[in-house]
Design an enzyme around this catalytic site. Structure first.
Site, PDB file in Angstrom:
ATOM      1  N   LYS A  13     -42.494 -10.112 -27.932  1.00 53.02           N
ATOM      2  CA  LYS A  13     -41.333 -10.275 -28.818  1.00 53.02           C
ATOM      3  C   LYS A  13     -40.969  -8.956 -29.504  1.00 53.02           C
ATOM      4  CE  LYS A  13     -43.292 -13.513 -31.389  1.00 53.02           C
ATOM      5  NZ  LYS A  13     -44.637 -13.635 -30.797  1.00 53.02           N
ATOM      6  N   ARG A  87     -41.880 -20.030 -37.567  1.00 53.42           N
ATOM      7  CA  ARG A  87     -43.087 -20.415 -36.834  1.00 53.42           C
ATOM      8  C   ARG A  87     -43.477 -21.858 -37.115  1.00 53.42           C
ATOM      9  NH1 ARG A  87     -45.208 -14.790 -36.550  1.00 53.42           N
ATOM     10  NH2 ARG A  87     -47.140 -14.721 -35.360  1.00 53.42           N
ATOM     11  N   ARG A 126     -54.228  -3.371 -27.636  1.00 52.05           N
ATOM     12  CA  ARG A 126     -52.921  -2.954 -28.154  1.00 52.05           C
ATOM     13  C   ARG A 126     -53.090  -2.012 -29.357  1.00 52.05           C
ATOM     14  NH1 ARG A 126     -48.583  -7.574 -29.914  1.00 52.05           N
ATOM     15  NH2 ARG A 126     -50.043  -8.066 -31.560  1.00 52.05           N
ATOM     16  N   ARG A 160     -54.299  -3.448 -34.985  1.00 56.25           N
ATOM     17  CA  ARG A 160     -54.228  -4.529 -35.963  1.00 56.25           C
ATOM     18  C   ARG A 160     -55.577  -5.205 -36.108  1.00 56.25           C
ATOM     19  NH1 ARG A 160     -48.916  -8.010 -34.592  1.00 56.25           N
ATOM     20  NH2 ARG A 160     -50.353  -9.637 -35.318  1.00 56.25           N
ATOM     21  N   ARG A 171     -54.875 -17.715 -33.531  1.00 56.67           N
ATOM     22  CA  ARG A 171     -53.419 -17.485 -33.518  1.00 56.67           C
ATOM     23  C   ARG A 171     -52.760 -18.327 -32.422  1.00 56.67           C
ATOM     24  NH1 ARG A 171     -53.633 -11.205 -32.979  1.00 56.67           N
ATOM     25  NH2 ARG A 171     -51.365 -11.181 -32.992  1.00 56.67           N
TER      26      ARG A 171
END
Ligand code: AMP
Length: 213
Positions: A13, A87, A126, A160, A171
């Site tokens: 996203k 969400r 990431r 992160r 998550r």
């Protein structure tokens, strides 16, 4: 035009939102980025949400609805890209009301579909540029050998705290339990389009472009 990118963590996203910002002068509204900024600047709210975010749970609806409401008054010709918000169904209702009260609406909801296995591989590995937010990945888009961001030349890169397998499981669970009902919610409203989020970045961008018309 206002659009929502809907999909699990790691669906791409943020990456696609950044492309749309560059190409269409749209404004990206990422509640995840806003919450991380609140943590970095040490606000009371930032301190309150830190542990919840690191564990992979959702923060409360009132906090994120408040963050989005603050941003909607400034009008932007290119429109907004909602990334990571809403969400929950309560957030989706609130967004509809916030937009309607400003004579606006969501024009497109793009669901980015990706397998869970691919999500784990994408998320663990990431990192982002600390200056401009450009996204890198150990396997697919490593930080250049000279240690400089290809976009802005920055030399600080961040990982992160919630980009690990343990938080990711939580998550994903939050996504399936609390967020995926939004697929039916927007389908019923008639503005849901689905794209295959598994392809190369440019291929996914083309699919999104086609959906936006
Ligand atoms: P993201 O960067 O979108 O993956 O968001 C990172 C974390 O911020 C999430 O795992 C949640 O803890 C929190 N968060 C971001 N957006 C929302 C939202 N709309 N509702 C609740 N929590 C959120």
């Amino acid at each position: 035009m206002n659009i929502l990118l809907l999909g699990p963590p790691g669906a791409g996203k943020g990456t696609q939102a950044k492309q749309l910002v560059d190409e269409r002068q749209m404004v990206q509204l990422s509640t995840g980025d806003m919450l991380r900024a609140a943590r970095t600047s040490g606000t009371e709210m930032g301190k309150k949400v830190a542990a919840v975010m690191d564990a992979g749970h959702l923060v409360t609806d009132d906090i994120v609805i408040g963050l989005i409401a603050e941003q909607l008054d400034a009008s932007h010709e290119g429109g907004f890209i909602f990334d990571g918000f809403p969400r929950t169904l309560a957030q989706a209702d609130a967004l509809g009301e916030l937009l309607a009260s400003r004579d606006q609406k969501l024009d497109h909801v793009i669901e980015m579909q990706v397998d869970d296995d691919a999500l784990v591989a994408r998320i663990v590995g990431r990192s982002t540029c600390g200056d401009c937010g450009e996204i890198y990945h150990d396997q697919t888009k490593p930080i250049p050998a000279d240690g400089k961001c290809t976009n802005c030349g920055g030399t600080e890169f961040k990982r992160r705290a919630d980009d690990n397998e343990e938080s990711l499981k939580i998550r994903l669970m939050a996504y399936y339990k609390q967020t995926s009902p939004l697929i039916g919610y927007y389908y019923a409203k008639g503005n849901l389009e689905s794209v295959n989020g598994l392809g190369e970045i440019d291929a996914v961008a083309s699919e999104i472009k086609a959906a936006l018309g």
